[in-house]
Design a protein around this motif. Structure first.
Motif, PDB file in Angstrom:
ATOM      1  N   VAL A 138       0.868  -1.181   0.000  1.00  0.00           N
ATOM      2  CA  VAL A 138       0.000   0.000   0.000  1.00  0.00           C
ATOM      3  C   VAL A 138       0.905   1.230   0.000  1.00  0.00           C
ATOM      4  O   VAL A 138       1.368   1.664   1.051  1.00  0.00           O
ATOM      5  N   ALA A 139       1.175   1.764  -1.172  1.00  0.00           N
ATOM      6  CA  ALA A 139       2.079   2.909  -1.293  1.00  0.00           C
ATOM      7  C   ALA A 139       1.361   4.207  -0.977  1.00  0.00           C
ATOM      8  O   ALA A 139       0.147   4.310  -1.083  1.00  0.00           O
ATOM      9  N   GLY A 140       2.149   5.207  -0.600  1.00  0.00           N
ATOM     10  CA  GLY A 140       1.611   6.533  -0.334  1.00  0.00           C
ATOM     11  C   GLY A 140       2.210   7.136   0.911  1.00  0.00           C
ATOM     12  O   GLY A 140       2.752   8.244   0.888  1.00  0.00           O
ATOM     13  N   SER A 164      -0.168   2.878   7.296  1.00  0.00           N
ATOM     14  CA  SER A 164      -1.015   3.131   6.131  1.00  0.00           C
ATOM     15  C   SER A 164      -2.475   3.356   6.490  1.00  0.00           C
ATOM     16  O   SER A 164      -3.184   4.072   5.784  1.00  0.00           O
ATOM     17  N   LEU A 165      -2.935   2.753   7.590  1.00  0.00           N
ATOM     18  CA  LEU A 165      -4.338   2.876   7.990  1.00  0.00           C
ATOM     19  C   LEU A 165      -4.440   2.875   9.497  1.00  0.00           C
ATOM     20  O   LEU A 165      -3.835   2.031  10.172  1.00  0.00           O
ATOM     21  N   VAL A 170      -6.326   7.433   6.955  1.00  0.00           N
ATOM     22  CA  VAL A 170      -5.098   6.847   6.424  1.00  0.00           C
ATOM     23  C   VAL A 170      -3.900   7.559   7.037  1.00  0.00           C
ATOM     24  O   VAL A 170      -4.028   8.579   7.714  1.00  0.00           O
ATOM     25  N   GLY A 171      -2.697   7.022   6.777  1.00  0.00           N
ATOM     26  CA  GLY A 171      -1.493   7.622   7.313  1.00  0.00           C
ATOM     27  C   GLY A 171      -1.182   8.963   6.676  1.00  0.00           C
ATOM     28  O   GLY A 171      -1.733   9.336   5.631  1.00  0.00           O
ATOM     29  N   SER A 172      -0.275   9.683   7.303  1.00  0.00           N
ATOM     30  CA  SER A 172       0.106  10.997   6.797  1.00  0.00           C
ATOM     31  C   SER A 172       0.849  10.883   5.467  1.00  0.00           C
ATOM     32  O   SER A 172       1.662   9.972   5.266  1.00  0.00           O
ATOM     33  N   GLN A 220     -15.484  10.737   3.564  1.00  0.00           N
ATOM     34  CA  GLN A 220     -15.107  11.894   4.379  1.00  0.00           C
ATOM     35  C   GLN A 220     -13.596  12.086   4.366  1.00  0.00           C
ATOM     36  O   GLN A 220     -13.098  13.223   4.263  1.00  0.00           O
ATOM     37  N   TRP A 221     -12.845  10.988   4.468  1.00  0.00           N
ATOM     38  CA  TRP A 221     -11.381  11.102   4.421  1.00  0.00           C
ATOM     39  C   TRP A 221     -10.939  11.684   3.088  1.00  0.00           C
ATOM     40  O   TRP A 221     -10.047  12.533   3.041  1.00  0.00           O
ATOM     41  N   ARG A 222     -11.557  11.238   2.003  1.00  0.00           N
ATOM     42  CA  ARG A 222     -11.198  11.762   0.685  1.00  0.00           C
ATOM     43  C   ARG A 222     -11.471  13.264   0.603  1.00  0.00           C
ATOM     44  O   ARG A 222     -10.648  14.042   0.088  1.00  0.00           O
ATOM     45  N   GLU A 223     -12.612  13.675   1.102  1.00  0.00           N
ATOM     46  CA  GLU A 223     -13.005  15.079   0.998  1.00  0.00           C
ATOM     47  C   GLU A 223     -12.082  15.983   1.793  1.00  0.00           C
ATOM     48  O   GLU A 223     -11.707  17.075   1.347  1.00  0.00           O
ATOM     49  N   ARG A 224     -11.687  15.541   2.973  1.00  0.00           N
ATOM     50  CA  ARG A 224     -10.836  16.410   3.819  1.00  0.00           C
ATOM     51  C   ARG A 224      -9.383  16.403   3.340  1.00  0.00           C
ATOM     52  O   ARG A 224      -8.618  17.292   3.684  1.00  0.00           O
ATOM     53  N   GLY A 225      -8.980  15.347   2.600  1.00  0.00           N
ATOM     54  CA  GLY A 225      -7.647  15.313   2.011  1.00  0.00           C
ATOM     55  C   GLY A 225      -6.547  14.831   2.923  1.00  0.00           C
ATOM     56  O   GLY A 225      -5.365  15.030   2.645  1.00  0.00           O
ATOM     57  N   TRP A 226      -6.936  14.134   4.006  1.00  0.00           N
ATOM     58  CA  TRP A 226      -5.928  13.530   4.890  1.00  0.00           C
ATOM     59  C   TRP A 226      -6.567  12.408   5.704  1.00  0.00           C
ATOM     60  O   TRP A 226      -7.755  12.259   5.705  1.00  0.00           O
TER      61      TRP A 226
END
Length: 226
Positions: A138-140, A164-165, A170-172, A220-226
């Motif tokens: 799980v890259a990022g 990662s989670l 998700v992680g920073s 919600q995580w996608r929308e806030r961007g972190w």
């Protein structure tokens, strides 16, 4: 503790929490007051073979948990410094092989002085005696971050997520929008998209959770961007 008393709520200096599955024992301990990293000693009940997920710090805490049975493998979930500060001491004491994701291996060796014995990616496995951990890359958070899933033949899956989670997100990705998009996409498709809600996950810091408890929050995580 026995399995039905396990909570995953561990504090630095307060000792481990232990979950006894039919074939695998999971021992969770928190180390280092500053970072409060989670380390996991996984023990095959049939053979006694052991794997450590992240030799984060405090070999004086980790080595007594490993005990005289020894250690076959240390899996380093990613290259960040707080997840491998005890790697050299643990490997020197046990002779364990070192496993990491291929893109992070060189950095881990550069930072610790410990050669990575084996690099892994999607679909590879790590043996814990008669038990098997499946690698899901799980890259990022870092390019070579890996997660590990144990599919209990008599229960639900158990997922070790590194950074990662976590419960709540998700992680920073340290302000890198592209890395965040990569991480949340891979977490959603490769973890939530392939594993059931009852999957219990064990992160690199803090409390555990289940995929079912977190799944509805992904938009919600996608929308806030972190």
């Amino acid at each position: 503790m026995v399995s039905d008393e396990y909570t995953g709520d561990v504090q630095v200096g307060a000792g481990p929490d232990v979950r006894e599955l039919p074939h695998l024992r999971i021992t969770k301990v928190a180390v280092d007051e500053q970072m409060s990293n989670n380390c996991y000693v996984l023990t095959c009940l049939a053979t006694g073979d052991q794997v450590l997920v992240d030799a984060a710090a405090e070999p004086e805490t980790l080595l007594p948990l490993i005990g005289d049975a020894g250690l076959t493998t240390v899996v380093t979930t990613h290259r960040h410094w707080d997840h491998h500060r005890a790697l050299k001491a643990v490997v020197d004491a046990t002779g364990a092989q070192v496993v990491s994701g291929e893109p992070d291996a060189a950095a881990i060796t550069e930072q610790t002085g410990v050669p990575v014995t084996r690099t892994v990616g999607d679909g590879d496995t790590v043996a814990v005696g008669d038990c098997t951990l499946e690698v899901i890359a799980v890259a990022g958070h870092t390019p070579g971050s890996i997660t590990l899933v144990y599919r209990d033949p008599e229960g639900h899956p158990h997922l070790f997520t590194g950074d990662s989670l976590f419960p709540g997100g998700v992680g920073s990705t340290f302000g890198d929008d592209a890395a965040f998009a990569q991480l949340i996409d891979q977490v959603e498709t490769k973890l939530f998209g392939t594993l059931p809600d009852e999957t219990w996950f064990y992160p690199g810091h803090g409390d555990d959770s289940t995929l079912g408890a977190e799944r509805a929050s992904i938009p919600q995580w996608r929308e806030r961007g972190w």
